[in-house]
Design an enzyme around this catalytic site. Structure first.
Site, mmCIF file in Angstrom:
data_model
loop_
_atom_site.group_PDB
_atom_site.id
_atom_site.type_symbol
_atom_site.label_atom_id
_atom_site.label_comp_id
_atom_site.label_asym_id
_atom_site.label_seq_id
_atom_site.Cartn_x
_atom_site.Cartn_y
_atom_site.Cartn_z
ATOM 1 C CB CYS A 1 -0.942 0.008 1.207
ATOM 2 S SG CYS A 1 -0.107 -0.096 2.798
ATOM 3 C CB SER B 1 7.578 1.825 7.446
ATOM 4 O OG SER B 1 8.169 0.596 7.107
ATOM 5 C CG ASP C 1 4.055 -1.376 9.472
ATOM 6 O OD1 ASP C 1 4.167 -2.587 9.708
ATOM 7 O OD2 ASP C 1 3.054 -0.865 8.940
ATOM 8 C CD GLU D 1 1.328 -5.281 8.480
ATOM 9 O OE1 GLU D 1 0.993 -4.978 7.321
ATOM 10 O OE2 GLU D 1 0.553 -5.327 9.431
ATOM 11 C CD GLN E 1 3.446 -7.357 1.193
ATOM 12 O OE1 GLN E 1 3.600 -7.845 0.084
ATOM 13 N NE2 GLN E 1 2.270 -7.294 1.785
ATOM 14 N N GLY F 1 -14.023 -7.941 2.602
ATOM 15 C CA GLY F 1 -12.692 -8.362 2.152
ATOM 16 C C GLY F 1 -11.932 -9.057 3.254
ATOM 17 N N GLY G 1 -8.382 -9.524 3.128
ATOM 18 C CA GLY G 1 -6.940 -9.302 2.980
ATOM 19 C C GLY G 1 -6.272 -9.220 4.348
ATOM 20 C CB ILE H 1 -4.825 -4.364 5.900
ATOM 21 C CG1 ILE H 1 -3.345 -4.094 5.590
ATOM 22 C CG2 ILE H 1 -5.408 -3.175 6.645
ATOM 23 C CD1 ILE H 1 -3.106 -2.868 4.729
ATOM 24 N N GLY H 2 -7.283 -6.341 6.440
ATOM 25 C CA GLY H 2 -8.662 -6.555 6.876
ATOM 26 C C GLY H 2 -8.752 -7.517 8.044
#
Length: 421
Positions: free
Chosen positions: A56, A111, A116, A118, A122, A191, A193, A195-196
């Site tokens: 994102c 970030s 962060d 995360e 990735q 959703g 995903g 993050i969701g």
């Protein structure tokens, strides 16, 4: 595309939150299919290894090429981005600057929310995907492993990731502040995903809300997520009905086009919509509805609190660890770069040794040299190449010019030697 024989350099090209808004980042974002297509085309163009990340906050491509335009063209071709826009907001980093950049990105120091981590997940995913497609060699493997090592050390040896701060947590913070009596309100999560899912977990933990509904295009995925949390699953076809009932709509789908627009919103009471998707999955036209408030990732990422202020104190310590691990990688890289020349030199000296021994045997009427004599000459060759290796290690700034002289003096054909061996 024909690739020239000029020296290739390591480049990082990309767009990020630092200079591109959410829509632009969405244009340059890459789905898994697009990443694979880009990787395979790079392979056809003669690129030997590649790493792609698309989150994102950023989309980046790392590879050894003759010129960065090759990577920029690939990115624009396989995304919705254009060369004109990239030239305005994109960035290109070369060799050590590119290496330093991937270390900063992978350790959370670059970030949007400091610390962060995360992004390292990735990077790992991008690495494993490239490896599966045969686009990882020694350099990239060593580099990614070094970045992972730096990330782990910074996470365990500093408190730069302390406190609950992430996009998912920021989302819940925003909802709690914006909506009174949130535990009594209806919440719809569209959703499943990452993050969701994280947002769903944080909502349950921090709001004690038992009015959460989950909808996903694939019903089975929604049921799997619901099994971990106390939420109600509804069919995709129920989406307009559930939106009419809800007070908060969280959109976290992986679609490449908007999935929510004003056409499916039919309600008179206030509706807070959080779009946690990249590219954006909520059409901006929802803001034409007076009762709707739309919040996106950039807004959420600007939420600062004491946790983030506390994290900044640990930046120097984190940067020190980063530099230590990066220097180890650069040392390895330096050795790796001049190793082929040293091997070729050693082979040349061995060939001269064999030729000289043969000539002396002819002069001495086929008298065979004893093993001690051969061993001594072997040791001399080892000492010469060893001393040269030590000099190059201790004087990296002179390595290229020194190797150029050696190649010229001994007429070394390094590529031919490496191919033969």
């Amino acid at each position: 595309m024909e690739v020239s024989n000029t020296k290739k350099h390591f480049y990082a090209i990309g767009v990020s939150y630092l200079n591109a808004d959410l829509k632009t980042r969405g244009d340059f974002s890459l789905s898994l299919t697009q990443k694979d297509s880009l990787t395979l085309e790079a392979k056809r163009e003669g690129i030997e290894e590649i790493l792609i990340t698309s989150t994102c906050n950023r989309t980046e491509v790392y590879a050894h090429v003759n010129h960065p335009i090759q990577l920029i063209n690939l990115l624009c071709k396989h995304s919705q981005g254009t060369l004109a826009v990239f030239n305005e907001i994109g960035y290109t980093l070369k060799d050590q600057a590119a290496i330093h950049h991937i270390f900063k990105v992978g350790t959370g120091l670059d970030s949007q929310i400091l610390g962060d981590f995360e992004i390292i997940g990735q990077i790992k995913q991008g690495f494993f995907r490239s490896k599966k497609l045969g686009m990882v060699q020694g350099f990239m493997e060593r580099l990614v492993n070094a970045v992972i090592q730096a990330s782990k050390r910074i996470k365990t040896e500093t408190k730069i990731s302390s406190g609950a701060t992430s996009v998912a947590f920021a989302s819940v913070q925003y909802i709690i502040k914006a909506i009174e009596n949130i535990s009594e309100k209806n919440i719809l999560l569209f959703g499943t995903g990452k993050i969701g899912r994280n947002t769903c977990e944080n909502l349950i933990k921090h709001t004690e809300n038992d009015h959460i509904v989950l909808i996903n295009r694939t019903h089975e995925k929604a049921k799997n997520v619901a099994g971990k949390f106390n939420v109600l699953v509804k069919e995709y076809g129920d989406l307009p009905t559930e939106i009419r009932k809800t007070d908060v709509l969280i959109v976290a789908t992986g679609a490449q086009q908007p999935t929510i627009s004003k056409d499916i919103i039919h309600k008179d009471s206030p509706l807070l919509i959080l779009d946690l998707s990249i590219p954006s999955n909520v059409n901006a036209n929802v803001e034409e509805l007076e009762q709707v408030t739309l919040i996106n990732l950039d807004t959420l990422s600007q939420i600062t609190n004491k946790t983030l202020e506390d994290r900044r104190k640990y930046i120097p310590q984190a940067e020190e660890i980063l530099e230590e691990v990066k220097d180890e990688f650069l040392q390895w890289l330096g050795h790796r770069q001049f190793a082929p020349a040293l091997r070729a030199l050693k082979a040349k000296l061995k060939a001269q040794q064999a030729s000289e021994i043969k000539n002396q045997e002819k002069k001495e009427n086929h008298c065979v040299f004893n093993s001690a004599t051969v061993t001594i000459s072997d040791q001399i060759i080892q000492k010469i190449t060893g001393q040269l290796a030590n000099y190059l290690k201790e004087n990296p700034q002179k390595a290229n010019s020194t190797l150029d002289v050696i190649k010229e003096v001994f007429q070394l054909d390094i590529k031919a030697h490496e191919k033969a061996n």
